[in-house]
Design an enzyme around this catalytic site. Sequence first.
Site, short mmCIF file in Angstrom:
data_model
loop_
_atom_site.label_atom_id
_atom_site.label_comp_id
_atom_site.label_asym_id
_atom_site.label_seq_id
_atom_site.Cartn_x
_atom_site.Cartn_y
_atom_site.Cartn_z
N ARG A 67 -6.45 1.30 -0.95
CA ARG A 67 -7.31 0.97 -2.09
C ARG A 67 -7.70 -0.50 -2.12
O ARG A 67 -8.74 -0.86 -2.67
CB ARG A 67 -6.66 1.42 -3.40
CG ARG A 67 -6.64 2.95 -3.53
CD ARG A 67 -5.75 3.41 -4.66
NE ARG A 67 -4.38 2.95 -4.55
CZ ARG A 67 -3.42 3.57 -3.83
NH1 ARG A 67 -3.69 4.67 -3.18
NH2 ARG A 67 -2.20 3.08 -3.79
N GLU A 104 9.19 -0.10 -2.36
CA GLU A 104 10.00 0.50 -3.42
C GLU A 104 10.52 1.89 -3.10
O GLU A 104 11.51 2.32 -3.66
CB GLU A 104 9.26 0.49 -4.75
CG GLU A 104 7.97 1.25 -4.78
CD GLU A 104 6.74 0.44 -4.39
OE1 GLU A 104 5.64 0.84 -4.77
OE2 GLU A 104 6.88 -0.58 -3.69
#
Length: 180
Positions: A67, A104
Amino acid sequence: MTSEGGSAPVAAVIAALLREVSDFPKPGVQFKDLTPVFADPRGLTAVTDALAEIAAGADLVAGIDSRGFLAAAAVADRLRTGVLAIRKGGKLPPPVHAEHYDLEYGSATLEIPADGIDLRGRQVVIIDDVLATGGTLAAAARLLERTGATVMAAAVILELTALGGRQAVAELPLHSLSRI
């Protein structure tokens, strides 16, 4: 230097268009989908204008897969600069410069072409969609700096403050258009 957030109108546009998806890409993750922001003409213009202001003075805008590509290309066009796609591992033909890092919910690799683009001395601003733990953005900065580029700043559309990503890129001027 850090920026705590963009102007209220840009942040409000982002907040109004943001879509949240539970348990994606894995259980327990609350995914922040900016696709509706990019699909909305007002949202895309607001984000592009704000990011272009941050990236003014750069001679290359680098967008992080995937993105970040959308925003970086729009900003590069607005500024009349080039754009560099920082790809996920395995998406580019060799030779490549690669940087491995933890994020993460796993580990990953970022790559840029090792041939055909001379980054030595280039003034680069890195753009990504979301700052979470900061691993991806920090890896992108290391990758570019290792190739001789000067990373002037980084900018993200959305910063997830609870995940502490700002600390991972503390040495880099960081701008967030919106923070939650």
